[in-house]
Motif scaffolding. Structure first.
Motif, PDB file in Angstrom:
ATOM      1  N   ILE A 289      -7.445   3.036  -2.822  1.00  0.00           N
ATOM      2  CA  ILE A 289      -8.068   2.619  -1.565  1.00  0.00           C
ATOM      3  C   ILE A 289      -8.887   3.780  -0.998  1.00  0.00           C
ATOM      4  CG2 ILE A 289      -7.608   1.889   0.818  1.00  0.00           C
ATOM      5  CD1 ILE A 289      -5.031   0.527  -0.348  1.00  0.00           C
ATOM      6  N   ASP A 290      -8.249   4.925  -0.896  1.00  0.00           N
ATOM      7  CA  ASP A 290      -8.966   6.126  -0.448  1.00  0.00           C
ATOM      8  C   ASP A 290      -8.208   7.344  -0.963  1.00  0.00           C
ATOM      9  OD1 ASP A 290      -6.812   6.627   1.273  1.00  0.00           O
ATOM     10  OD2 ASP A 290      -7.788   5.722   3.000  1.00  0.00           O
TER      11      ASP A 290
ATOM     12  N   GLN B 210      -3.137   3.950  -2.235  1.00  0.00           N
ATOM     13  CA  GLN B 210      -3.428   3.069  -3.368  1.00  0.00           C
ATOM     14  C   GLN B 210      -2.768   1.707  -3.159  1.00  0.00           C
ATOM     15  OE1 GLN B 210      -0.665   4.392  -6.942  1.00  0.00           O
ATOM     16  NE2 GLN B 210      -1.816   6.184  -6.245  1.00  0.00           N
ATOM     17  N   LEU B 211      -3.447   0.689  -3.680  1.00  0.00           N
ATOM     18  CA  LEU B 211      -2.922  -0.682  -3.628  1.00  0.00           C
ATOM     19  C   LEU B 211      -2.051  -0.888  -4.859  1.00  0.00           C
ATOM     20  CD1 LEU B 211      -3.046  -3.480  -2.194  1.00  0.00           C
ATOM     21  CD2 LEU B 211      -4.927  -4.049  -3.771  1.00  0.00           C
TER      22      LEU B 211
ATOM     23  N   ILE C 287       0.860  -1.193   0.000  1.00  0.00           N
ATOM     24  CA  ILE C 287       0.000   0.000   0.000  1.00  0.00           C
ATOM     25  C   ILE C 287       0.891   1.236   0.000  1.00  0.00           C
ATOM     26  CG2 ILE C 287      -1.644   1.349   1.387  1.00  0.00           C
ATOM     27  CD1 ILE C 287      -2.880  -1.387   2.232  1.00  0.00           C
TER      28      ILE C 287
END
Ligand code: TMP
Length: 241
Positions: free
Chosen positions: A74-75, A79-80, A25
């Motif tokens: 992700i938000d 980010q993944l 992440i």
């Protein structure tokens, strides 16, 4: 996916491990640095903007046949991404000669050459990310000649895709810095790190205004607002596609 340990704490980003050894992440910080960390400041909201812009640009490359480490957002800040083995090299793509290249060549900042220029740099903060050539990179075991050929090919294709996309958004891509890694899941050489106004020069095509980190480097002000403009313009053009 659970966020586990902090495995890398960079100037502008953090990287966390996850339950899956092939996934990490990325968390984008509000910190901005320039001149290899000599100049540094915090700007509220910057990390959310670079995270979103980078997600759009990396995602666009993924969709257009250039593999990157980006998987999903992700938000606002995270980010993944795919885990990579870092290749400590940077390839800088120049549509115009600006910044340190203009200084080095003694030409006006922003000179437009007929050709596209690619530069290879050694990603090493202590040394100031110096220019390096292919033989030197191979001598240091940073990459093989074959991998360097592949990286150059990826940069040429990506540079063209991003130049055309940003042009549709009314933004000129002046230059862009690409980093690479060997993906933990497939072993492929893929683009890593970020693509945003922190790592690319972007000028408003209508006004010539700088919408990138030069606003901080050159003390022009309004850096976060400019990044916001880049995000809005990109979203508009990508939603219309
Ligand atoms: P430069 O003018 O500092 O050489 O940078 C050229 C472009 O590449 C500019 O958009 C900034 C980006 N860049 C980075 O983001 N990080 C780096 O370490 C380097 C060398 C360049």
């Amino acid at each position: 996916m659970a966020k586990n340990e902090l495995i890398f704490n960079g100037n502008e980003k953090q990287v966390f491990s996850t339950d899956d050894p092939t996934r990490v992440i990325f968390r984008y910080k509000d910190v901005t640095t320039a001149y290899h960390g000599v100049k540094r400041a915090r700007f509220a909201g910057k990390g959310a903007l670079t995270n979103q812009i980078s997600a759009l640009l990396l995602g666009y490359l993924n969709e257009n046949g250039v593999e990157t480490h980006y998987i999903s957002t992700i938000d606002e800040r995270e980010q993944l991404c795919r885990m990579i083995e870092i290749i400590p090299l940077e390839v800088v793509f120049h549509n115009r000669i600006a910044g340190s290249l203009a200084t080095k060549l003694g030409v006006e900042d922003g000179m437009k050459p007929a050709n596209t220029i690619l530069d290879l740099c050694y990603n090493n903060d202590e040394l100031g990310d110096p220019l390096i050539n292919r033989d030197q990179a191979v001598a240091l075991n940073l990459a093989t000649y074959q991998e360097l050929d592949l990286m150059y090919d990826i940069v040429r294709r990506s540079g063209k895709l991003l130049t055309d996309l940003l042009h549709k958004a009314g933004i000129e891509l002046v230059d862009a810095k690409f980093e690479f890694g060997r993906a933990a899941d497939t072993g492929a050489i893929i683009i890593s790190d970020e693509l945003s106004p922190d790592t690319c020069r972007m000028w408003d095509e209508a006004t010539g205004e700088r919408l990138d980190k030069d606003r901080f480097r050159l003390d022009l002000g309004d850096m976060v607002d400019s990044y916001g403009i880049v995000l809005e313009k990109l979203k508009n053009v990508m939603e219309a596609e």
